[in-house]
Design a protein around this motif. Structure first.
Motif, PDB file in Angstrom:
ATOM      1  N   ILE A 372       0.858  -1.188   0.000  1.00  0.00           N
ATOM      2  CA  ILE A 372       0.000   0.000   0.000  1.00  0.00           C
ATOM      3  C   ILE A 372       0.887   1.229   0.000  1.00  0.00           C
ATOM      4  N   ARG A 373       0.799   1.995  -1.056  1.00  0.00           N
ATOM      5  CA  ARG A 373       1.620   3.202  -1.233  1.00  0.00           C
ATOM      6  C   ARG A 373       3.105   2.920  -1.005  1.00  0.00           C
ATOM      7  N   GLY A 374       3.528   1.846  -1.585  1.00  0.00           N
ATOM      8  CA  GLY A 374       4.939   1.498  -1.546  1.00  0.00           C
ATOM      9  C   GLY A 374       5.392   0.773  -0.301  1.00  0.00           C
ATOM     10  N   ARG A 375       4.488   0.533   0.663  1.00  0.00           N
ATOM     11  CA  ARG A 375       4.864  -0.151   1.900  1.00  0.00           C
ATOM     12  C   ARG A 375       4.194  -1.512   1.971  1.00  0.00           C
ATOM     13  N   ARG A 376       4.988  -2.542   2.257  1.00  0.00           N
ATOM     14  CA  ARG A 376       4.452  -3.889   2.406  1.00  0.00           C
ATOM     15  C   ARG A 376       3.823  -4.034   3.791  1.00  0.00           C
ATOM     16  N   VAL A 377       2.569  -4.427   3.816  1.00  0.00           N
ATOM     17  CA  VAL A 377       1.837  -4.598   5.073  1.00  0.00           C
ATOM     18  C   VAL A 377       1.787  -6.084   5.398  1.00  0.00           C
ATOM     19  N   THR A 378       2.475  -6.496   6.433  1.00  0.00           N
ATOM     20  CA  THR A 378       2.507  -7.911   6.795  1.00  0.00           C
ATOM     21  C   THR A 378       1.732  -8.229   8.069  1.00  0.00           C
ATOM     22  N   VAL A 396      -6.639   0.871  16.681  1.00  0.00           N
ATOM     23  CA  VAL A 396      -5.863  -0.020  17.546  1.00  0.00           C
ATOM     24  C   VAL A 396      -5.733  -1.373  16.846  1.00  0.00           C
ATOM     25  N   PRO A 397      -4.506  -1.873  16.664  1.00  0.00           N
ATOM     26  CA  PRO A 397      -4.328  -3.160  15.985  1.00  0.00           C
ATOM     27  C   PRO A 397      -4.755  -4.329  16.848  1.00  0.00           C
ATOM     28  N   GLY A 398      -5.130  -5.428  16.192  1.00  0.00           N
ATOM     29  CA  GLY A 398      -5.623  -6.601  16.899  1.00  0.00           C
ATOM     30  C   GLY A 398      -4.620  -7.243  17.813  1.00  0.00           C
ATOM     31  N   GLU A 399      -3.320  -7.006  17.592  1.00  0.00           N
ATOM     32  CA  GLU A 399      -2.309  -7.560  18.482  1.00  0.00           C
ATOM     33  C   GLU A 399      -2.557  -7.156  19.934  1.00  0.00           C
ATOM     34  N   ALA A 400      -3.115  -5.971  20.142  1.00  0.00           N
ATOM     35  CA  ALA A 400      -3.377  -5.503  21.508  1.00  0.00           C
ATOM     36  C   ALA A 400      -4.425  -6.344  22.217  1.00  0.00           C
ATOM     37  N   PHE A 401      -5.265  -7.019  21.436  1.00  0.00           N
ATOM     38  CA  PHE A 401      -6.377  -7.777  22.000  1.00  0.00           C
ATOM     39  C   PHE A 401      -6.166  -9.287  21.872  1.00  0.00           C
ATOM     40  N   GLY A 402      -4.935  -9.660  21.554  1.00  0.00           N
ATOM     41  CA  GLY A 402      -4.590 -11.070  21.480  1.00  0.00           C
ATOM     42  C   GLY A 402      -4.911 -11.747  20.172  1.00  0.00           C
ATOM     43  N   THR A 403      -5.370 -10.989  19.159  1.00  0.00           N
ATOM     44  CA  THR A 403      -5.759 -11.592  17.882  1.00  0.00           C
ATOM     45  C   THR A 403      -5.231 -10.751  16.718  1.00  0.00           C
ATOM     46  N   PRO A 404      -4.012 -11.003  16.266  1.00  0.00           N
ATOM     47  CA  PRO A 404      -3.475 -10.287  15.104  1.00  0.00           C
ATOM     48  C   PRO A 404      -4.363 -10.506  13.879  1.00  0.00           C
ATOM     49  N   GLY A 405      -4.334  -9.497  12.996  1.00  0.00           N
ATOM     50  CA  GLY A 405      -5.126  -9.601  11.775  1.00  0.00           C
ATOM     51  C   GLY A 405      -6.442  -8.849  11.832  1.00  0.00           C
ATOM     52  N   TYR A 406      -6.612  -8.072  12.890  1.00  0.00           N
ATOM     53  CA  TYR A 406      -7.849  -7.307  13.078  1.00  0.00           C
ATOM     54  C   TYR A 406      -7.497  -5.874  13.469  1.00  0.00           C
ATOM     55  N   LEU A 407      -8.499  -5.004  13.403  1.00  0.00           N
ATOM     56  CA  LEU A 407      -8.378  -3.646  13.900  1.00  0.00           C
ATOM     57  C   LEU A 407      -9.586  -3.353  14.784  1.00  0.00           C
ATOM     58  N   ARG A 408      -9.381  -2.565  15.830  1.00  0.00           N
ATOM     59  CA  ARG A 408     -10.526  -2.072  16.595  1.00  0.00           C
ATOM     60  C   ARG A 408     -10.724  -0.606  16.318  1.00  0.00           C
ATOM     61  N   LEU A 409     -11.960  -0.248  15.967  1.00  0.00           N
ATOM     62  CA  LEU A 409     -12.325   1.146  15.765  1.00  0.00           C
ATOM     63  C   LEU A 409     -13.500   1.471  16.676  1.00  0.00           C
ATOM     64  N   SER A 410     -13.343   2.496  17.486  1.00  0.00           N
ATOM     65  CA  SER A 410     -14.446   2.976  18.307  1.00  0.00           C
ATOM     66  C   SER A 410     -15.305   3.921  17.461  1.00  0.00           C
TER      67      SER A 410
END
Length: 434
Positions: A372-378, A396-410
């Protein structure tokens, strides 16, 4: 993953603070671990990821960047006027200028018992209530009062980041049980049973849940409660989002649905979410009297009493009508529908429709590995960093909640900011290339 959760993070000597002159002295460098500056107990816990994201977003705003933050779990509404007025009046009451009971003002504990009966149907006595400095202190003190070193605590994941860290502080071991979008982020009794061992002493349960907004139905709660009772487990039931439910979903209090757990259940709640009072820092726990007594003893040494002015404000909040709560809920429901629709318009994003709280928890696993815009997102960490840098949107990335591969949006932010923020995400992710 369970084994990973059981391994403590370590802090190397190079990460420790240096002397005022800018370098650690040789005698300090040679000190044994027992004489390091920061205790192992504290050095191995992580900072609150949600608060860290919010702090960074606010710092960038102060620096002049037009950041839109979906990171903070706090209502954007003002505290109701009658609550503020009650606090102002309390400032002039000389009684509140002195120390008060460590477990809370007697009139507030009575009001909290009445509020609990009104809102959830759970009949309790004031002797079962302790007022704390926010829900976090209630959770920390419950773990400290009930857990011993080596105890295992089952924590459904995705989880609120404070749960595992507070469990570790108590010397116990968090054991995550994972659910994903295919089940609406709800765990089953079969999963809980597979995680159970002879060392399991407690279950953490939350409905509506942070970060997913998952709400458990009556029968699912009954099954989980009965399983906990059959296994003689303590249950921490976090009910702080009790009023934030939408559509056909309904809130059910676990000890009401399953009376068999009442003698081994701690209900945690607070005014931060439903009454738009996160900064007032008042929460409470409802537990058997002997547990409340133990938590009170701990609190008497940790913080003495909760701020009397904030307690007076809370008394006004929980004793009044739920009109302002219903106004907030209607706004959150509208925003919920908007953000789910807009996120699901993005290729590679799968956003389930949450039934409660004020968060969405979309899967972004299909975007990982893309450029994405020249940056590899892994990772979802990479994606969250990219969104902040390129779209000026904080999540907030899913790593904070114990589940990588997700995002939290309030979605507890103004409608215009929500719309603009998701539009920025849409524009950025439109440039994704496999």
């Amino acid at each position: 993953m369970k084994e990973e959760m059981r391994q403590s993070r370590t802090t190397t000597t190079s990460a420790l603070p240096t002397s005022p002159e800018g370098a650690a002295s040789s005698d300090r460098a040679e000190r044994p671990a027992s004489r390091r500056r920061i205790s192992d107990r504290v050095a191995t816990i992580a900072e609150s990821a949600t608060l860290a994201v919010d702090a960074k977003a606010k710092a960038l705003r102060r620096a002049g960047r037009p950041i839109i933050s979906f990171g903070s779990g706090e209502p954007d509404f003002p505290t109701p006027a009658h609550v503020v007025e009650a606090a102002a009046a309390a400032c002039g009451d000389r009684r509140h200028h002195r120390y008060s009971a460590s477990n809370g003002l007697p009139e507030l504990r009575e009001a909290l018992a009445a509020k609990t009966l009104r809102d959830s149907g759970y009949r309790v006595d004031a002797s079962q209530v302790i007022v704390t400095n926010g829900g976090k202190q209630a959770i920390y003190q419950a773990f400290a009062a009930l857990l011993n070193p080596g105890d295992e605590v089952i924590v459904p994941a995705p989880y609120w980041p404070t749960y595992p860290e507070a469990i570790r502080l108590a010397g116990a071991i968090p054991v995550p049980v994972f659910a994903d979008e295919s089940t609406g982020y709800r765990v089953t009794v079969d999963q809980l049973q597979r995680a159970w061992t002879k060392n399991t002493t407690m279950l953490v349960f939350s409905s509506p849940a942070n970060p997913t907004g998952a709400v458990y139905g009556h029968e699912a709660i009954r099954a989980i409660g009965n399983w906990a009772a059959e296994n003689d487990l303590w249950v921490i039931s976090d009910e702080i989002y009790e009023h934030m439910v939408y559509g056909e979903a309904e809130f059910h209090s676990l000890p009401v649905v399953t009376p068999a757990v009442r003698d081994r259940c701690v209900v945690v709640n607070g005014v931060a979410k439903s009454y738009a009072m996160p900064g007032w820092r008042v929460g409470w726990a409802i537990a058997p009297p002997d547990v409340v007594a133990a938590m009170t003893t701990l609190q008497s040494h940790a913080t003495s009493n909760v701020c009397n002015i904030a307690q007076a404000a809370t008394l006004a909040a929980v004793s009044g009508s739920l009109h302002t709560v219903s106004v907030m809920r209607a706004a959150f429901d509208r925003r919920r529908q908007t953000i789910v629709r807009m996120l699901n318009e993005i290729e590679g994003v799968n956003c389930p429709d949450p039934d409660g709280a004020f968060y969405v928890y979309p899967s972004v696993k299909d975007l990982l590995g893309w450029r994405i815009r020249g940056r590899r997102v892994t990772t979802s960490l990479d994606l969250a960093a990219l969104l902040l840098d390129e779209a000026e949107v904080a999540v907030v990335p899913g790593e904070a909640f114990g589940t990588p591969g997700y995002l939290r949006l309030s979605y507890a932010l103004h409608d215009d900011d929500l719309f603009e923020g998701v539009c920025r995400i849409q524009r950025l992710l439109a440039d994704a290339e496999a």
